[in-house]
Design a protein around this motif. Structure first.
Motif, PDB file in Angstrom:
ATOM      1  N   ASN A  71       0.838  -1.196   0.000  1.00  0.00           N
ATOM      2  CA  ASN A  71       0.000   0.000   0.000  1.00  0.00           C
ATOM      3  C   ASN A  71       0.878   1.253   0.000  1.00  0.00           C
ATOM      4  O   ASN A  71       1.794   1.381   0.828  1.00  0.00           O
ATOM      5  N   TYR A  72       0.581   2.166  -0.919  1.00  0.00           N
ATOM      6  CA  TYR A  72       1.310   3.436  -1.014  1.00  0.00           C
ATOM      7  C   TYR A  72       0.291   4.561  -0.834  1.00  0.00           C
ATOM      8  O   TYR A  72      -0.704   4.622  -1.572  1.00  0.00           O
ATOM      9  N   GLU A  73       0.549   5.444   0.126  1.00  0.00           N
ATOM     10  CA  GLU A  73      -0.460   6.451   0.483  1.00  0.00           C
ATOM     11  C   GLU A  73       0.200   7.789   0.770  1.00  0.00           C
ATOM     12  O   GLU A  73       1.269   7.860   1.387  1.00  0.00           O
ATOM     13  N   TYR A  89      -4.363   6.879  -2.463  1.00  0.00           N
ATOM     14  CA  TYR A  89      -3.623   5.643  -2.244  1.00  0.00           C
ATOM     15  C   TYR A  89      -3.684   4.750  -3.475  1.00  0.00           C
ATOM     16  O   TYR A  89      -4.573   4.876  -4.327  1.00  0.00           O
ATOM     17  N   THR A  90      -2.736   3.838  -3.547  1.00  0.00           N
ATOM     18  CA  THR A  90      -2.768   2.759  -4.526  1.00  0.00           C
ATOM     19  C   THR A  90      -2.278   1.500  -3.827  1.00  0.00           C
ATOM     20  O   THR A  90      -1.342   1.544  -3.027  1.00  0.00           O
ATOM     21  N   ASP A 102      -1.255  -2.578  -4.512  1.00  0.00           N
ATOM     22  CA  ASP A 102      -0.963  -3.690  -5.407  1.00  0.00           C
ATOM     23  C   ASP A 102      -1.127  -4.987  -4.635  1.00  0.00           C
ATOM     24  O   ASP A 102      -0.429  -5.227  -3.636  1.00  0.00           O
ATOM     25  N   VAL A 117      -5.536  -4.650  -8.253  1.00  0.00           N
ATOM     26  CA  VAL A 117      -5.098  -3.312  -7.866  1.00  0.00           C
ATOM     27  C   VAL A 117      -6.284  -2.528  -7.328  1.00  0.00           C
ATOM     28  O   VAL A 117      -7.424  -2.718  -7.769  1.00  0.00           O
ATOM     29  N   SER A 118      -6.017  -1.677  -6.363  1.00  0.00           N
ATOM     30  CA  SER A 118      -7.050  -0.806  -5.804  1.00  0.00           C
ATOM     31  C   SER A 118      -6.470   0.592  -5.670  1.00  0.00           C
ATOM     32  O   SER A 118      -5.419   0.778  -5.043  1.00  0.00           O
ATOM     33  N   ARG A 119      -7.147   1.569  -6.270  1.00  0.00           N
ATOM     34  CA  ARG A 119      -6.696   2.955  -6.205  1.00  0.00           C
ATOM     35  C   ARG A 119      -7.863   3.825  -5.766  1.00  0.00           C
ATOM     36  O   ARG A 119      -9.011   3.556  -6.121  1.00  0.00           O
ATOM     37  N   ASN A 144     -13.129   4.883  -5.102  1.00  0.00           N
ATOM     38  CA  ASN A 144     -12.284   3.705  -5.161  1.00  0.00           C
ATOM     39  C   ASN A 144     -12.439   3.020  -6.508  1.00  0.00           C
ATOM     40  O   ASN A 144     -13.557   2.782  -6.977  1.00  0.00           O
ATOM     41  N   ASP A 145     -11.315   2.710  -7.130  1.00  0.00           N
ATOM     42  CA  ASP A 145     -11.300   1.985  -8.398  1.00  0.00           C
ATOM     43  C   ASP A 145     -10.488   0.714  -8.178  1.00  0.00           C
ATOM     44  O   ASP A 145      -9.255   0.749  -8.170  1.00  0.00           O
ATOM     45  N   SER A 146     -11.178  -0.399  -7.976  1.00  0.00           N
ATOM     46  CA  SER A 146     -10.524  -1.676  -7.672  1.00  0.00           C
ATOM     47  C   SER A 146     -10.826  -2.674  -8.787  1.00  0.00           C
ATOM     48  O   SER A 146     -11.992  -2.903  -9.112  1.00  0.00           O
TER      49      SER A 146
END
Length: 361
Positions: free
Chosen positions: A121-123, A142-143, A145, A170-172, A195-197
């Motif tokens: 997770n990158y936030e 956030y994104t 992987d 992936v979830s962004r 949210n785009d997952s």
């Protein structure tokens, strides 16, 4: 079952304005389980013999985390985070073999357990105070992987539920929160999430004739289940002295976007039930139609609640109306035996009017 874990974290004050926090978690997990099944679909001798299904799963790994917090001013703090998360694996139930078609038996057999799910997770985000501290505004993006994503599927005609590992997803998204208290009489809060997952892998099976098909809607680009693209909430409270008490009125609104319940809701042809699938054993005949159709995509909904009352140090009294518009929200799709036995929607509570009285000592 044996589970061992160790966790440590330390914070370095790099400057007067910058803090860096690092942490790590080590884990080890071992599970041995024997499940017992009985009944006519329990893979036994017509329900005469109790069947045992042993299984085992193991996992170990390290999950690090690094957080940087920069105080740009007394009213603004910037944050960044990189973290690895995990979800332990497990043991699947056995298939109901007597119910399975040969195609489904080939597709879903051999999946006795599922593996760990892991995610990086990158936030980044910011926390701020405005209007002399009367307003706070927090934003983040956030994104994530994901590898070996754990998804629950219904094993076709076999009726059993299994957990699959999907190699990549992936979830962004982004989140925003605002709280405002301009004076002692008014309080406002707003929040929103986008949210785009999506899946980034496709699972296929090949039948005896060599035809290749996607398994249970697990196709790259499909939305992850149970995740709305948009969610939002708002609440407003007004307070005034009244009858030697503190009077208040609160209104709240919640919006939840469209979503799917399970990943196999996105499978080709899902949403059509063959009412004659049990042949001569069909209950309720003669039937007036051979196919029942429904939409597996749960529509967006908005709920409104109101509450008003009086508060004193020793007690509080309130009247409330939940779901003011008597909205019928479809919360999840409920199914049994892969929709062959039952299919319907789980819904929310209808409009509810009530009175609450509480005492404090």
């Amino acid at each position: 079952m044996n589970q061992t874990a160790a966790f440590g974290e330390a914070t370095l004050r790099a400057t007067d304005r910058l803090d860096v926090t690092g942490g790590v978690r080590w884990y080890r997990f071992d599970e041995d389980r024997t499940q017992f099944f009985d009944g006519i679909f329990g893979n036994d001798d017509n329900g005469k013999t109790l069947v045992s299904n042993p299984g085992t799963t193991k996992a170990n790994g390290v999950a690090p985390r690094v957080i940087a917090s920069f105080k740009a001013s007394d009213a603004l703090t910037l944050n960044a985070q990189v973290a690895k998360g995990f979800r332990l694996g497990g043991i699947n139930d056995p298939l109901n073999v007597p119910l399975c078609t040969q195609t489904d038996l080939a597709t879903f057999s051999g999946r006795n357990s599922w593996q760990d799910e892991k995610a990086w997770n990158y936030e980044v985000g910011a926390k701020s105070r405005l209007a002399d501290g009367k307003v706070s505004l927090n934003v983040s993006a956030y994104t994530m992987d994901i590898t070996d994503l754990q998804l629950t599927v219904t094993a076709g005609s076999c009726s059993s539920r299994l957990v699959f590992n999907v190699p990549k997803a992936v979830s962004r998204g982004a989140e925003v929160e605002l709280d405002a208290v301009p004076n002692e009489h008014v309080a406002l809060s707003l929040s929103g999430t986008f949210n785009d997952s999506k899946l980034r892998s496709t699972l296929t099976s090949t039948n005896a004739q060599g035809a290749v098909a996607v398994v249970s809607g697990i196709s790259s680009g499909n939305r992850l289940p149970s995740v709305p693209r948009v969610q939002g909430a708002a609440a407003l409270t007004l307070r005034r002295p009244m009858l030697a008490s503190q009077g208040f009125v609160t209104g709240s609104v919640q919006h939840v976007g469209s979503r799917y319940t399970q990943i196999d809701d996105l499978a080709a042809g899902f949403g059509a039930v063959d009412l004659n699938s049990f042949g001569k054993n069909t209950i309720g005949g003669p039937l007036t139609q051979s196919t029942f159709r429904f939409d597996p995509l749960l529509p967006a909904y908005t709920l409104v609640n109101l509450r008003a009352g009086l508060t004193r140090p020793a007690w509080d009294l309130a009247v409330y109306v939940n779901n003011v518009g008597d909205t019928r929200a479809l919360l999840a799709l409920d199914r049994e035996r892969g929709t062959r036995a039952r299919v319907g929607y789980l819904t929310n509570q209808a409009r509810t009017v009530g009175v609450s009285l509480g005492f404090r000592r």
